[in-house]
Design a protein around this motif. Structure first.
Motif, PDB file in Angstrom:
ATOM      1  N   ASP A 198       0.827  -1.202   0.000  1.00 57.32           N
ATOM      2  CA  ASP A 198       0.000   0.000   0.000  1.00 57.32           C
ATOM      3  C   ASP A 198       0.866   1.259   0.000  1.00 57.32           C
ATOM      4  O   ASP A 198       0.489   2.284  -0.565  1.00 57.32           O
ATOM      5  N   ARG A 199       2.009   1.171   0.648  1.00 57.66           N
ATOM      6  CA  ARG A 199       2.892   2.328   0.785  1.00 57.66           C
ATOM      7  C   ARG A 199       4.335   1.861   0.674  1.00 57.66           C
ATOM      8  O   ARG A 199       4.649   0.714   0.979  1.00 57.66           O
ATOM      9  N   ILE A 200       5.201   2.772   0.237  1.00 49.75           N
ATOM     10  CA  ILE A 200       6.612   2.447   0.025  1.00 49.75           C
ATOM     11  C   ILE A 200       7.494   3.419   0.801  1.00 49.75           C
ATOM     12  O   ILE A 200       7.337   4.634   0.687  1.00 49.75           O
ATOM     13  N   VAL A 201       8.401   2.863   1.593  1.00 50.26           N
ATOM     14  CA  VAL A 201       9.427   3.643   2.286  1.00 50.26           C
ATOM     15  C   VAL A 201      10.768   3.249   1.681  1.00 50.26           C
ATOM     16  O   VAL A 201      11.096   2.059   1.617  1.00 50.26           O
ATOM     17  N   ILE A 202      11.518   4.229   1.186  1.00 47.43           N
ATOM     18  CA  ILE A 202      12.815   3.948   0.547  1.00 47.43           C
ATOM     19  C   ILE A 202      13.937   4.479   1.430  1.00 47.43           C
ATOM     20  O   ILE A 202      13.902   5.624   1.881  1.00 47.43           O
ATOM     21  N   ILE A 203      14.938   3.625   1.666  1.00 47.84           N
ATOM     22  CA  ILE A 203      16.092   3.999   2.478  1.00 47.84           C
ATOM     23  C   ILE A 203      17.350   3.883   1.627  1.00 47.84           C
ATOM     24  O   ILE A 203      17.478   2.973   0.804  1.00 47.84           O
ATOM     25  N   ALA A 204      18.258   4.836   1.800  1.00 50.73           N
ATOM     26  CA  ALA A 204      19.546   4.807   1.091  1.00 50.73           C
ATOM     27  C   ALA A 204      20.607   5.388   2.000  1.00 50.73           C
ATOM     28  O   ALA A 204      20.410   6.451   2.602  1.00 50.73           O
ATOM     29  N   GLY A 206      21.431   4.665   4.922  1.00 53.83           N
ATOM     30  CA  GLY A 206      20.988   4.832   6.297  1.00 53.83           C
ATOM     31  C   GLY A 206      19.993   5.938   6.528  1.00 53.83           C
ATOM     32  O   GLY A 206      19.639   6.225   7.672  1.00 53.83           O
ATOM     33  N   LYS A 207      19.499   6.584   5.452  1.00 51.54           N
ATOM     34  CA  LYS A 207      18.530   7.682   5.591  1.00 51.54           C
ATOM     35  C   LYS A 207      17.269   7.381   4.786  1.00 51.54           C
ATOM     36  O   LYS A 207      17.342   6.791   3.700  1.00 51.54           O
ATOM     37  N   ILE A 208      16.109   7.803   5.300  1.00 49.95           N
ATOM     38  CA  ILE A 208      14.866   7.681   4.562  1.00 49.95           C
ATOM     39  C   ILE A 208      14.830   8.757   3.479  1.00 49.95           C
ATOM     40  O   ILE A 208      14.976   9.943   3.763  1.00 49.95           O
ATOM     41  N   VAL A 209      14.658   8.325   2.225  1.00 48.96           N
ATOM     42  CA  VAL A 209      14.643   9.282   1.112  1.00 48.96           C
ATOM     43  C   VAL A 209      13.253   9.405   0.480  1.00 48.96           C
ATOM     44  O   VAL A 209      13.027  10.278  -0.352  1.00 48.96           O
ATOM     45  N   ALA A 210      12.324   8.502   0.854  1.00 50.20           N
ATOM     46  CA  ALA A 210      10.958   8.588   0.331  1.00 50.20           C
ATOM     47  C   ALA A 210      10.022   7.824   1.248  1.00 50.20           C
ATOM     48  O   ALA A 210      10.393   6.816   1.847  1.00 50.20           O
ATOM     49  N   ASN A 211       8.789   8.341   1.352  1.00 51.49           N
ATOM     50  CA  ASN A 211       7.745   7.689   2.153  1.00 51.49           C
ATOM     51  C   ASN A 211       6.413   8.098   1.541  1.00 51.49           C
ATOM     52  O   ASN A 211       5.863   9.144   1.867  1.00 51.49           O
TER      53      ASN A 211
END
Length: 321
Positions: A198-204, A206-211
């Motif tokens: 339903d939702r996407i959280v992207i990490i790169a 060590g930091k969250i870059v999208a939610n």
């Protein structure tokens, strides 16, 4: 249901997680996406109590995983990348062992039968785990995560090493589990999250870059306009006409369609609306435009763009130091 707040994890001088924060709502399937080494497994291991954080907190249904470990862990079912199986046990022996290990209070026979029905392992219930296929072993790993009927199910790379048929089966199973559980799916496989979450959280790094919600994720690609156009005419001539349009960055032939038409993928330059000049150019050459719709940015485009930006930022910071 799950709140990760200002989570930081250091291994000596290495910062594996850098002030990570996100929430997962009750009944939501959230994809936790990132390249290898981005911090996905570290985050999952902290959330499940396998690791402690350097700073920040992780809570499940209001319970801090470090302050109330036993209560919080009872609400979590976890499938790590390598399923924790005892190969010399039968499936029946193993699930009964997990039942006792978790001190489950539900009716043993009924509960385990329901789990086997959901994950479709009834036909191998009496067999040795070592003799089963990787797909069945993965299902048994999911079954152990469901023992005790936890509110939260966490999958870490659940389809790695499976064949295409098994991948589809596991994805369908995750969708089914999402109807009655909150699910976090940690993976680096792009189609996985797009088809299930339903939702996407992207990490790169060590930091969250999208939610973002899955259907809104392409909005993160500011300035990229992608169109699908169905056009009648000779393919090479049509492509030539499209590529001459001011503002067109990429034009690709996708495939033949009905009535002598073909489908093309057209990408415009940042901030340029190419629809009107495209229509004018095709009309001038007497090429019939019989379909035009936005293709948006693919998840792969978003992922690569965000991760590349974070890599550049990290390198820039290192060089300035």
């Amino acid at each position: 249901m799950i709140e990760i707040k200002n989570l930081t994890k250091k291994f000596g001088d290495i910062i594996a997680l850098d002030n990570v924060s996100f929430e997962v709502n009750d009944g939501e399937i959230v994809g936790f996406l990132g390249p290898n080494g981005a911090g996905k497994s570290t985050t999952m291991n902290i959330l499940t109590g396998y690791l402690s954080s350097t700073l920040g907190s992780a809570t499940v249904d209001g319970l801090d995983i470090l302050e109330h470990p036993n209560e919080a862990k009872k609400m979590i079912g976890f499938l790590p990348e390598q399923p924790p199986l005892y190969l010399d046990m039968t499936v029946e022996e193993y699930l009964n062992f997990i039942y006792d290990l978790k001190d489950c209070k539900l009716d043993r026979k009924k509960h385990l039968e329901e789990i086997c029905e959901v994950v479709k392992i009834k036909d191998v219930y009496g067999r040795l785990i070592r003799n089963l296929s990787k797909g069945y072993k993965q299902r048994i790993g999911i079954a152990q995560a469901l023992v005790g009927n936890p509110k939260v199910i966490i999958f870490d790379e659940p389809t790695v090493g499976l064949d295409p048929k098994q991948i589809v089966e596991i994805r369908n199973l995750i969708r089914t589990l999402g109807k009655n559980h909150t699910v976090i799916l940690s993976t680096h496989i792009l189609p996985e999250v797009q088809s299930v979450c339903d939702r996407i959280v992207i990490i790169a790094n060590g930091k969250i870059v999208a939610n973002e919600k899955t259907e809104n994720i392409s909005s993160l690609m500011d300035g990229i306009g992608r169109l699908q156009a169905q056009i009648c005419g000779d393919t090479e001539s049509v492509l030539s006409a499209i590529r001459k349009v001011s503002g067109v960055r990429v034009a690709q032939f996708v495939g033949k369609r009905e009535a002598g038409s073909s489908l093309y993928l057209i990408e415009g330059e940042a901030g340029v609306d190419i629809r009107k000049p495209l229509f004018a150019a095709l009309s001038k050459e007497n090429y019939a435009l019989i379909g035009l719709e936005s293709a948006g940015a693919s998840l792969e485009d978003v992922f690569l763009s965000l991760v590349s930006s974070k890599d550049k930022e990290k390198k820039s910071k290192k060089s300035s130091d």
